[in-house]
Design a protein around this motif. Structure first.
Motif, PDB file in Angstrom:
ATOM      1  N   LEU A   3       0.816  -1.203   0.000  1.00 41.29           N
ATOM      2  CA  LEU A   3       0.000   0.000   0.000  1.00 41.29           C
ATOM      3  C   LEU A   3       0.856   1.263   0.000  1.00 41.29           C
ATOM      4  O   LEU A   3       0.525   2.243  -0.671  1.00 41.29           O
ATOM      5  N   GLU A   4       1.957   1.223   0.726  1.00 39.29           N
ATOM      6  CA  GLU A   4       2.834   2.401   0.753  1.00 39.29           C
ATOM      7  C   GLU A   4       3.370   2.713  -0.643  1.00 39.29           C
ATOM      8  O   GLU A   4       3.415   3.880  -1.053  1.00 39.29           O
ATOM      9  N   LYS A   5       3.754   1.686  -1.393  1.00 42.86           N
ATOM     10  CA  LYS A   5       4.268   1.903  -2.750  1.00 42.86           C
ATOM     11  C   LYS A   5       3.191   2.511  -3.649  1.00 42.86           C
ATOM     12  O   LYS A   5       3.472   3.391  -4.471  1.00 42.86           O
ATOM     13  N   ILE A   6       1.958   2.036  -3.489  1.00 39.37           N
ATOM     14  CA  ILE A   6       0.860   2.568  -4.291  1.00 39.37           C
ATOM     15  C   ILE A   6       0.680   4.062  -4.018  1.00 39.37           C
ATOM     16  O   ILE A   6       0.519   4.865  -4.943  1.00 39.37           O
ATOM     17  N   TYR A   7       0.734   4.438  -2.742  1.00 37.51           N
ATOM     18  CA  TYR A   7       0.593   5.860  -2.389  1.00 37.51           C
ATOM     19  C   TYR A   7       1.780   6.674  -2.892  1.00 37.51           C
ATOM     20  O   TYR A   7       1.612   7.784  -3.404  1.00 37.51           O
ATOM     21  N   ARG A   8       2.968   6.126  -2.768  1.00 36.62           N
ATOM     22  CA  ARG A   8       4.154   6.858  -3.235  1.00 36.62           C
ATOM     23  C   ARG A   8       4.148   6.999  -4.758  1.00 36.62           C
ATOM     24  O   ARG A   8       4.472   8.067  -5.289  1.00 36.62           O
ATOM     25  N   ASP A   9       3.779   5.939  -5.462  1.00 40.58           N
ATOM     26  CA  ASP A   9       3.743   5.988  -6.918  1.00 40.58           C
ATOM     27  C   ASP A   9       2.736   7.023  -7.421  1.00 40.58           C
ATOM     28  O   ASP A   9       2.918   7.614  -8.486  1.00 40.58           O
ATOM     29  N   ALA A  10       1.670   7.216  -6.643  1.00 39.10           N
ATOM     30  CA  ALA A  10       0.638   8.188  -7.017  1.00 39.10           C
ATOM     31  C   ALA A  10       0.963   9.591  -6.504  1.00 39.10           C
ATOM     32  O   ALA A  10       0.147  10.499  -6.656  1.00 39.10           O
ATOM     33  N   GLN A  11       2.144   9.752  -5.916  1.00 38.54           N
ATOM     34  CA  GLN A  11       2.550  11.030  -5.311  1.00 38.54           C
ATOM     35  C   GLN A  11       1.524  11.466  -4.275  1.00 38.54           C
ATOM     36  O   GLN A  11       1.193  12.653  -4.158  1.00 38.54           O
ATOM     37  N   ALA A  12       1.035  10.487  -3.529  1.00 31.64           N
ATOM     38  CA  ALA A  12       0.016  10.730  -2.516  1.00 31.64           C
ATOM     39  C   ALA A  12       0.554  10.590  -1.100  1.00 31.64           C
ATOM     40  O   ALA A  12      -0.196  10.714  -0.137  1.00 31.64           O
ATOM     41  N   TYR A  13       1.835  10.305  -0.993  1.00 24.64           N
ATOM     42  CA  TYR A  13       2.505  10.172   0.303  1.00 24.64           C
ATOM     43  C   TYR A  13       3.327  11.450   0.472  1.00 24.64           C
ATOM     44  O   TYR A  13       4.449  11.555   0.001  1.00 24.64           O
ATOM     45  N   LEU A  14       2.733  12.443   1.121  1.00 24.99           N
ATOM     46  CA  LEU A  14       3.309  13.785   1.160  1.00 24.99           C
ATOM     47  C   LEU A  14       4.161  14.000   2.397  1.00 24.99           C
ATOM     48  O   LEU A  14       3.853  13.498   3.474  1.00 24.99           O
ATOM     49  N   GLU A  15       5.224  14.748   2.225  1.00 23.36           N
ATOM     50  CA  GLU A  15       6.089  15.109   3.350  1.00 23.36           C
ATOM     51  C   GLU A  15       6.205  16.624   3.416  1.00 23.36           C
ATOM     52  O   GLU A  15       6.385  17.294   2.404  1.00 23.36           O
ATOM     53  N   GLY A  16       6.070  17.147   4.613  1.00 25.61           N
ATOM     54  CA  GLY A  16       6.125  18.598   4.815  1.00 25.61           C
ATOM     55  C   GLY A  16       5.828  18.913   6.268  1.00 25.61           C
ATOM     56  O   GLY A  16       6.322  18.241   7.170  1.00 25.61           O
ATOM     57  N   HIS A  17       5.008  19.929   6.487  1.00 31.83           N
ATOM     58  CA  HIS A  17       4.597  20.313   7.837  1.00 31.83           C
ATOM     59  C   HIS A  17       3.104  20.606   7.763  1.00 31.83           C
ATOM     60  O   HIS A  17       2.690  21.668   7.301  1.00 31.83           O
ATOM     61  N   PHE A  18       2.296  19.627   8.191  1.00 33.00           N
ATOM     62  CA  PHE A  18       0.865  19.674   7.947  1.00 33.00           C
ATOM     63  C   PHE A  18       0.065  19.959   9.207  1.00 33.00           C
ATOM     64  O   PHE A  18       0.369  19.440  10.289  1.00 33.00           O
ATOM     65  N   LEU A  19      -0.962  20.776   9.028  1.00 33.59           N
ATOM     66  CA  LEU A  19      -1.955  21.012  10.073  1.00 33.59           C
ATOM     67  C   LEU A  19      -3.132  20.097   9.788  1.00 33.59           C
ATOM     68  O   LEU A  19      -3.811  20.240   8.763  1.00 33.59           O
ATOM     69  N   LEU A  20      -3.373  19.135  10.658  1.00 27.11           N
ATOM     70  CA  LEU A  20      -4.422  18.145  10.451  1.00 27.11           C
ATOM     71  C   LEU A  20      -5.771  18.679  10.908  1.00 27.11           C
ATOM     72  O   LEU A  20      -5.854  19.671  11.635  1.00 27.11           O
ATOM     73  N   HIS A  25      -0.283  18.469  14.452  1.00 30.01           N
ATOM     74  CA  HIS A  25       0.670  18.644  13.355  1.00 30.01           C
ATOM     75  C   HIS A  25       1.331  17.313  13.010  1.00 30.01           C
ATOM     76  O   HIS A  25       1.472  16.432  13.857  1.00 30.01           O
ATOM     77  N   SER A  26       1.749  17.163  11.753  1.00 29.57           N
ATOM     78  CA  SER A  26       2.443  15.960  11.310  1.00 29.57           C
ATOM     79  C   SER A  26       3.398  16.298  10.184  1.00 29.57           C
ATOM     80  O   SER A  26       3.187  17.256   9.429  1.00 29.57           O
ATOM     81  N   GLN A  27       4.455  15.493  10.068  1.00 31.75           N
ATOM     82  CA  GLN A  27       5.415  15.660   8.972  1.00 31.75           C
ATOM     83  C   GLN A  27       4.928  14.981   7.697  1.00 31.75           C
ATOM     84  O   GLN A  27       5.420  15.274   6.606  1.00 31.75           O
ATOM     85  N   PHE A  28       3.961  14.078   7.830  1.00 28.81           N
ATOM     86  CA  PHE A  28       3.488  13.297   6.682  1.00 28.81           C
ATOM     87  C   PHE A  28       1.973  13.411   6.532  1.00 28.81           C
ATOM     88  O   PHE A  28       1.251  13.627   7.507  1.00 28.81           O
ATOM     89  N   TYR A  29       1.530  13.239   5.297  1.00 29.99           N
ATOM     90  CA  TYR A  29       0.090  13.300   5.017  1.00 29.99           C
ATOM     91  C   TYR A  29      -0.208  12.388   3.832  1.00 29.99           C
ATOM     92  O   TYR A  29       0.550  12.338   2.860  1.00 29.99           O
ATOM     93  N   LEU A  30      -1.323  11.666   3.919  1.00 29.27           N
ATOM     94  CA  LEU A  30      -1.757  10.786   2.837  1.00 29.27           C
ATOM     95  C   LEU A  30      -2.885  11.457   2.065  1.00 29.27           C
ATOM     96  O   LEU A  30      -3.926  11.780   2.643  1.00 29.27           O
ATOM     97  N   GLN A  31      -2.673  11.675   0.780  1.00 30.66           N
ATOM     98  CA  GLN A  31      -3.665  12.331  -0.066  1.00 30.66           C
ATOM     99  C   GLN A  31      -4.321  11.269  -0.952  1.00 30.66           C
ATOM    100  O   GLN A  31      -3.903  11.016  -2.081  1.00 30.66           O
ATOM    101  N   LYS A 196      -2.570  23.527   6.044  1.00 29.53           N
ATOM    102  CA  LYS A 196      -3.584  22.510   5.824  1.00 29.53           C
ATOM    103  C   LYS A 196      -3.393  21.865   4.456  1.00 29.53           C
ATOM    104  O   LYS A 196      -3.162  22.585   3.479  1.00 29.53           O
ATOM    105  N   PRO A 197      -3.469  20.559   4.365  1.00 33.42           N
ATOM    106  CA  PRO A 197      -3.369  19.899   3.065  1.00 33.42           C
ATOM    107  C   PRO A 197      -4.396  20.479   2.098  1.00 33.42           C
ATOM    108  O   PRO A 197      -5.559  20.649   2.460  1.00 33.42           O
ATOM    109  N   GLY A 198      -3.973  20.797   0.914  1.00 27.71           N
ATOM    110  CA  GLY A 198      -4.846  21.419  -0.066  1.00 27.71           C
ATOM    111  C   GLY A 198      -4.575  22.903  -0.230  1.00 27.71           C
ATOM    112  O   GLY A 198      -4.861  23.483  -1.267  1.00 27.71           O
TER     113      GLY A 198
END
Length: 202
Positions: A3-20, A25-31, A196-198
């Motif tokens: 599943l992680e590869k599927i998210y990474r391949d879709a550029q859906a495994y985001l790294e940054g500084h996110f407000l949930l 707060h989190s360094q990672f976000y799944l889109q 915020k993501p988005g």
């Protein structure tokens, strides 16, 4: 299934500084929207999730998702299970089932999200289903953020999980990221600002 590869391949495994949405707060976000924009991938994920649910032996009449994030995942899961699909949406701050959707008394409803973190939104939508006479027979998501215990995992639920212990929760895999209160966030201490993501096209 990786599943992680599927998210990474879709550029859906985001790294940054996110407000949930929880305010943490989190360094990672799944889109998940980036994963589900490919109908073929969405179909494969939903079929695998449906197979897990079928193997459990529970009977499902209808899949219900909280809008907006869970709608694509829920629709594909309902299609894979061969059952009806409805969704709940927030109106004036409250999850509501409208648009002509009806829940029959004792109808067996499976709640579906794209991602379950604590399960708060799914549980809120489930309460509306129950208020209309439906029976919640399970919860499902493409991914589990690791707070709740899913079927097939030996990891216990964390105290922050809001899903009931006596109803099965199905997911294709776990993603466990550290999340922080704003005052304790190391990313904030490093001088970066949470967004915020988005809000940056994500």
């Amino acid at each position: 299934m990786n599943l992680e590869k599927i998210y990474r391949d879709a550029q859906a495994y985001l790294e940054g500084h996110f407000l949930l949405s929880s305010g943490k707060h989190s360094q990672f976000y799944l889109q998940s929207a980036k994963v589900l924009e490919d109908p073929k991938v969405a179909e494969i994920l939903a079929k695998n999730l449906a197979d897990m649910i079928k193997e459990s032996g529970i009977h499902v009449d209808t899949v219900c998702s909280p809008a907006l994030g869970g709608v694509l995942a829920g629709y594909e899961l309902a299609r894979a299970l061969g059952v009806r699909f409805i969704f709940a949406e927030r109106v004036d701050g409250k999850m509501t089932i409208r648009r002509g959707f009806e829940v029959k008394k004792d109808e067996k409803i499976l709640m579906c999200e794209d991602i379950i973190t604590t399960g708060g939104s799914a549980l809120e939508a489930a309460s509306e289903v129950e208020n209309q006479g439906g029976e919640i027979v399970g919860y499902a998501a493409l991914a589990n953020r690791g707070f709740c215990k899913r079927v097939g995992s030996n990891k216990d639920a964390k105290p922050t999980c809001k899903l009931p212990n006596d109803v099965p929760f199905f997911a294709l895999g776990d993603f466990e990221f550290e999340i922080y209160d704003e005052k304790e966030c190391p990313l904030c201490k490093n001088g970066t600002k949470a967004y915020k993501p988005g809000s940056r096209g994500n």
